[in-house]
Design a protein around this motif. Sequence first.
Motif: not given
Lengths: 132, 132
Positions: A59, A95-101, A103-105, A107
Amino acid sequence: MTDSMMTIGQMCESYDVTPRTLRFYEAKELIFPTREGQKRLFSKSDRARLKLILQGKRFGFSLEEIRQLLNLYSLGDQQTTQLTKTYELAQERLRDMEEKREELTGAIADLKEQLQWGDTVLADRGVKLAAE
Amino acid sequence: MTDSMMTIGQMCESYDVTPRTLRFYEAKELIFPTREGQKRLFSKSDRARLKLILQGKRFGFSLEEIRQLLNLYSLGDQQTTQLTKTYELAQERLRDMEEKREELTGAIADLKEQLQWGDTVLADRGVKLAAE
DNA sequence: CCTTTGGTTGACGTTAACGTAAACGTTAGG
DNA sequence: CCTAACGTTTACGTTAACGTCAACCAAAGG
């Protein structure tokens, strides 16, 4: 029944890493193999931690970030202050990871759209694609 | 109405990167600013690409991986063979990203569980946490 | 004219995350 | 006893992704 211990070779085999990597992680205090004479022995805990390390790396987390997160998974005895800090740090990471998720969605959606576009372009040019 | 062009300074401001980074990305052929005399000018396309680059980095993709993906977003004129390869590469990346999303979802769940655990431990010790 | 302000090109430095090679110890088999 | 197989430490090498610094150009304002 200490069969839960693994040698460095077995570890490398199991997790597809090099000995160098494991020794490096030990030096960085990410894992804590015990010693039998000279040789390292990796416990179940070490393996759990290694799994998290490899996952974290996928990640894009740095080893240092991972090291801090790892503490959360082994906070038995720590002093309360330290525990609280660790706890808050973990919340940040979450929070970081949820945000990344999120964004990933997005993308993924974008990429899918582009692929659809590529589909039609290739179809127009009469190219047959391998049926997924 | 070529007001869509931005100088390097504006770019740095807008995307929170350094000039060095932008020049580096140009050297790596990730973006293709034009020149007005000596000075670089960044088009809307460059900006779109930069966005994708920064996004990709957050997901742990290397610049090289990103460079290849970027081609997908600008495949107007390429030869069909090249386009097909790009297309397939993008599909791989997509699978990659969806897998990552899955993993991330799991990791988030795990972390949340751990946090709950931390909650109770801290509560037992009589620590009041900032109300989220 | 002089000095900011903002840009340029090298070129060398840095950090993270290992790779690689040398030199050595220790069982297990033939 | 010899030699693989497996492990060890120490130490230098490498790659990616920039940071930093020096030396320079050029347009704009006072």
